[in-house]
Scaffold this active site. Structure first.
Site, PDB file in Angstrom:
ATOM      1  N   GLN A  71      -7.712   1.660 -10.479  1.00 48.51           N
ATOM      2  CA  GLN A  71      -8.877   1.664  -9.610  1.00 48.51           C
ATOM      3  C   GLN A  71      -9.193   3.089  -9.147  1.00 48.51           C
ATOM      4  OE1 GLN A  71      -8.097  -0.595  -6.021  1.00 48.51           O
ATOM      5  NE2 GLN A  71      -6.381   0.688  -5.418  1.00 48.51           N
ATOM      6  N   HIS A 109       0.823  -1.206   0.000  1.00 47.37           N
ATOM      7  CA  HIS A 109       0.000   0.000   0.000  1.00 47.37           C
ATOM      8  C   HIS A 109       0.862   1.264   0.000  1.00 47.37           C
ATOM      9  CE1 HIS A 109      -2.996   2.743   2.246  1.00 47.37           C
ATOM     10  NE2 HIS A 109      -3.478   2.558   1.028  1.00 47.37           N
ATOM     11  N   HIS A 162      -0.984  10.787  -2.188  1.00 44.91           N
ATOM     12  CA  HIS A 162      -2.257  10.299  -1.661  1.00 44.91           C
ATOM     13  C   HIS A 162      -3.187  11.439  -1.261  1.00 44.91           C
ATOM     14  CE1 HIS A 162      -5.005   9.091   1.615  1.00 44.91           C
ATOM     15  NE2 HIS A 162      -5.219   8.050   0.813  1.00 44.91           N
TER      16      HIS A 162
END
Length: 290
Positions: A187, A41, A83
């Protein structure tokens, strides 16, 4: 993992300060298909600053094939790996650019973001680590012979991000048949963004981040191949409901759950039958589920 030696893994890990847990030797792993795929991740973000090249290398040192990262657009339309929608938490943007609150990624040019330190917040040995452009990030993943789970972040604030991301992927060779078939998934939490990617590149494997109601799953199966939910929202019945459907490419839909960081929870969700686990601690999850 594709042709990694223990010596090479240990050397890279030592350079990064990573505590290595090496993958099982060939022949000692559990039967093929019985263990979920492990996704690092934002790279191996327990061991190196998230979404940096150091985190990619930390995952590689641990023998992890798949890395996950996030992409956003700068003010001048350059895809960068970040992020948060603001730069404050993981860079020194507040110091370098005082008075430019809220320091949103889309308010800065690529050249301005290139001036930032994205490593010192994590630890002094990472001082000077930069925010990579998507192109630079792809170079490192390619060099390491890794695979990429790419999240389009906050598409509603970055109009055209799908086209811009696909352009860079194409320019860097990541939309050829080999990458598309085996090494790339795109995604997003935004269903419309996933639909856009599927419309522009129907060959690319896509995933939807979230937990749609079981009754709604057939509609998602028309444009995506994966349902990737938080581990707190699923059980074995939900995973089975997803996997009973065929996705946009005519194959059984997959479930990659996030973000699982301890061995006990990894074992639990593996028992649900998930196809993959997204984790900050990929070595811990891998070892717990093999």
């Amino acid at each position: 993992m594709s042709v990694r030696t223990a010596a090479a893994s240990t050397a890279v890990a030592a350079m990064l300060g990573v505590c290595v847990s090496l993958p099982p030797a060939q022949g000692q792993a559990s039967a093929a298909g019985s263990a979920p795929e492990v996704f690092a991740h934002r790279g191996a973000s327990a061991y190196a600053p998230e979404n940096t090249l150091a985190a990619v290398d930390a995952a590689d040192a641990l023998g992890i094939d798949w890395v996950e990262n996030d992409v956003q657009l700068t003010k001048d339309g350059v895809p960068v790996v970040m992020h948060d929608t603001t730069l404050s938490r993981t860079t020194d943007a507040e110091e370098v650019f005082p008075g430019r609150a809220p320091w949103a990624v889309g308010d800065f040019t690529a050249a301005e973001i290139a001036r930032l330190d994205a490593g010192s917040w994590f630890g002094p040995r990472f001082a000077g680590a930069g925010v990579p452009t998507l192109a630079r990030y792809l170079h490192r993943v390619e060099r390491n012979r890794q695979k990429l789970l790419l999240e389009i972040k906050s598409p509603e604030t970055h109009p055209g991000i799908e086209r811009g991301t696909l352009r860079v992927l194409r320019e860097e060779g990541w939309l050829d048949p080999g990458h598309v078939r085996q090494r790339l998934v795109i995604q997003s939490f935004g269903a419309e963004s996933v639909k856009t990617v599927h419309a522009q590149r129907p060959d690319v494997v896509t995933g939807f981040l979230g937990t749609p109601a079981v009754a709604d799953l057939p509609s998602y199966a028309t444009f995506t191949d994966q349902i990737n939910p938080s581990y707190t929202t699923i059980g074995a019945d939900y995973v089975a409901a997803v996997q009973r459907l065929k996705g946009a490419h005519g194959k059984p839909m997959r479930v990659n759950t996030w973000t699982v960081n301890d061995a006990g929870k990894a074992t639990e969700v593996a028992g649900f039958g998930v196809d993959g686990i997204i984790t900050n601690n990929p070595d811990v999850v891998r070892d717990a589920t093999r």
